[in-house]
Motif scaffolding. Sequence first.
Motif, mmCIF file in Angstrom:
data_model
loop_
_atom_site.group_PDB
_atom_site.id
_atom_site.type_symbol
_atom_site.label_atom_id
_atom_site.label_comp_id
_atom_site.label_asym_id
_atom_site.label_seq_id
_atom_site.Cartn_x
_atom_site.Cartn_y
_atom_site.Cartn_z
ATOM 1 N N SER A 96 41.106 18.893 -27.285
ATOM 2 C CA SER A 96 41.968 19.571 -26.310
ATOM 3 C C SER A 96 43.413 19.111 -26.399
ATOM 4 O O SER A 96 44.297 19.719 -25.791
ATOM 5 C CB SER A 96 41.442 19.351 -24.887
ATOM 6 O OG SER A 96 41.549 17.995 -24.505
ATOM 7 N N TYR A 155 45.802 21.976 -27.002
ATOM 8 C CA TYR A 155 45.215 23.159 -27.620
ATOM 9 C C TYR A 155 44.630 24.004 -26.493
ATOM 10 O O TYR A 155 43.652 23.619 -25.857
ATOM 11 C CB TYR A 155 44.136 22.763 -28.620
ATOM 12 C CG TYR A 155 44.662 21.919 -29.752
ATOM 13 C CD1 TYR A 155 45.509 22.452 -30.706
ATOM 14 C CD2 TYR A 155 44.307 20.575 -29.860
ATOM 15 C CE1 TYR A 155 46.000 21.682 -31.752
ATOM 16 C CE2 TYR A 155 44.793 19.791 -30.901
ATOM 17 C CZ TYR A 155 45.641 20.353 -31.839
ATOM 18 O OH TYR A 155 46.123 19.586 -32.865
ATOM 19 N N LYS A 156 45.256 25.155 -26.231
ATOM 20 C CA LYS A 156 44.933 25.928 -25.033
ATOM 21 C C LYS A 156 44.164 27.199 -25.352
ATOM 22 O O LYS A 156 44.410 27.851 -26.361
ATOM 23 C CB LYS A 156 46.223 26.272 -24.277
ATOM 24 C CG LYS A 156 46.932 25.040 -23.715
ATOM 25 C CD LYS A 156 47.996 25.440 -22.720
ATOM 26 C CE LYS A 156 48.516 24.222 -21.980
ATOM 27 N NZ LYS A 156 49.448 24.594 -20.892
ATOM 28 N N GLY A 157 43.257 27.543 -24.440
ATOM 29 C CA GLY A 157 42.530 28.802 -24.527
ATOM 30 C C GLY A 157 41.445 28.789 -25.572
ATOM 31 O O GLY A 157 41.242 27.815 -26.306
ATOM 32 N N ALA A 158 40.738 29.892 -25.669
ATOM 33 C CA ALA A 158 39.619 30.014 -26.607
ATOM 34 C C ALA A 158 40.072 29.936 -28.054
ATOM 35 O O ALA A 158 39.331 29.474 -28.929
ATOM 36 C CB ALA A 158 38.882 31.330 -26.359
ATOM 37 N N ASN A 159 41.316 30.347 -28.305
ATOM 38 C CA ASN A 159 41.822 30.318 -29.683
ATOM 39 C C ASN A 159 42.536 29.021 -30.033
ATOM 40 O O ASN A 159 43.118 28.897 -31.107
ATOM 41 C CB ASN A 159 42.753 31.508 -29.936
ATOM 42 C CG ASN A 159 43.970 31.493 -29.016
ATOM 43 O OD1 ASN A 159 44.057 30.668 -28.105
ATOM 44 N ND2 ASN A 159 44.894 32.399 -29.260
ATOM 45 N N LYS A 160 42.512 28.053 -29.092
ATOM 46 C CA LYS A 160 43.094 26.724 -29.311
ATOM 47 C C LYS A 160 44.565 26.810 -29.729
ATOM 48 O O LYS A 160 45.008 26.146 -30.670
ATOM 49 C CB LYS A 160 42.295 25.944 -30.364
ATOM 50 C CG LYS A 160 40.846 25.690 -30.004
ATOM 51 C CD LYS A 160 40.721 24.668 -28.895
ATOM 52 C CE LYS A 160 39.283 24.307 -28.599
ATOM 53 N NZ LYS A 160 39.160 23.306 -27.515
ATOM 54 N N LYS A 161 45.324 27.602 -29.010
ATOM 55 C CA LYS A 161 46.742 27.751 -29.309
ATOM 56 C C LYS A 161 47.475 26.440 -29.052
ATOM 57 O O LYS A 161 47.314 25.819 -28.011
ATOM 58 C CB LYS A 161 47.358 28.869 -28.469
ATOM 59 C CG LYS A 161 48.816 29.130 -28.783
ATOM 60 C CD LYS A 161 49.373 30.263 -27.927
ATOM 61 C CE LYS A 161 50.848 30.491 -28.226
ATOM 62 N NZ LYS A 161 51.415 31.572 -27.377
ATOM 63 N N GLU A 162 48.297 26.033 -29.993
ATOM 64 C CA GLU A 162 49.010 24.763 -29.929
ATOM 65 C C GLU A 162 50.213 24.872 -28.999
ATOM 66 O O GLU A 162 51.012 25.800 -29.108
ATOM 67 C CB GLU A 162 49.466 24.392 -31.336
ATOM 68 C CG GLU A 162 49.939 22.983 -31.505
ATOM 69 C CD GLU A 162 50.245 22.705 -32.971
ATOM 70 O OE1 GLU A 162 51.432 22.742 -33.328
ATOM 71 O OE2 GLU A 162 49.297 22.494 -33.747
#
Length: 306
Positions: free
Chosen positions: A110, A135-142
Amino acid sequence: MALRLIFPILMFSLVAADEVKVVESRRSIVISRGETDILTYHKAEVPPPEGARKVYRRSGFIHPLKSPKGGVVTGIHPDDHLHHLGLWHAWVKTKHGKEQPDFWNLGGESGRVRFSKLLKKSTSGFTVEQEQLAYKGANKKESVILREVLSIAVDATEEANFIDYHLIQKNVSSEMLELPAYRYGGPLAYRGPHSWNKENSDYLTSTGKKRADSHATRADWCAIFGPTDKGDATITMMGHPGNFDAPQRLRTWPDGKVFLCWTPIQEKPLVIQPDQSVSWKYRIVISDGKPDQAAINRWWAGYRGK
């Protein structure tokens, strides 16, 4: 009211500048005195041991740290905590908007801390930019939450290696970063050599606490000592009295493995607002032999008024 604890970078002169040298390469920055390294800062990601998940790779930490005789006093990637990396820092329990990024426990994927760029190099130290990113959201946006300026200043004598660790963290996001009270995590953490155990090493704090009773106590300094291939060595960490919640509480382990975290949020929560900066300042002294309390108190007296 915004919390702002900004200190000047401490540069002190115990020896001639040419006795300490700083060498940068593509992967690291090494500070040495003569033929003996004092510390290595890792710009490039260091992979975990073979067979471990790649997520445990990390940059932006110091290992090894050495005594004047060259004895190594840090360890990395121990089997019990693969995310422990010599001398490093990260926040653990956080809240950022709807997310709860953990920048410390890499296995949760995370968040993490990483080296970004070199800002300055001098004859006795360096300043780098680092990032604590989520790392945010289901797509692990940086998403970069904290942009950090870490300054390391080194001096060395036959008596000890002196390292000033000055960290400024700025919230560069659009939302506050909440740091609730928690037992560990923060601006400075340390893992000892894997060979240090309950029989051959111990802690000693400024209030006289040791391995069995030092956890969650407040201290101006904490010394940890054990054997190296160059004889016994001691690493003493001092927290500046101007730091938030100083003298800060410690996270130590009683079971024999050697770990220390300066934990300013162990009792009091902290909030870093958008565009707000907080500053943390520590001195690390590495000496040969077991702790010399008279010497440590002398070093502390010289540091606390800076």
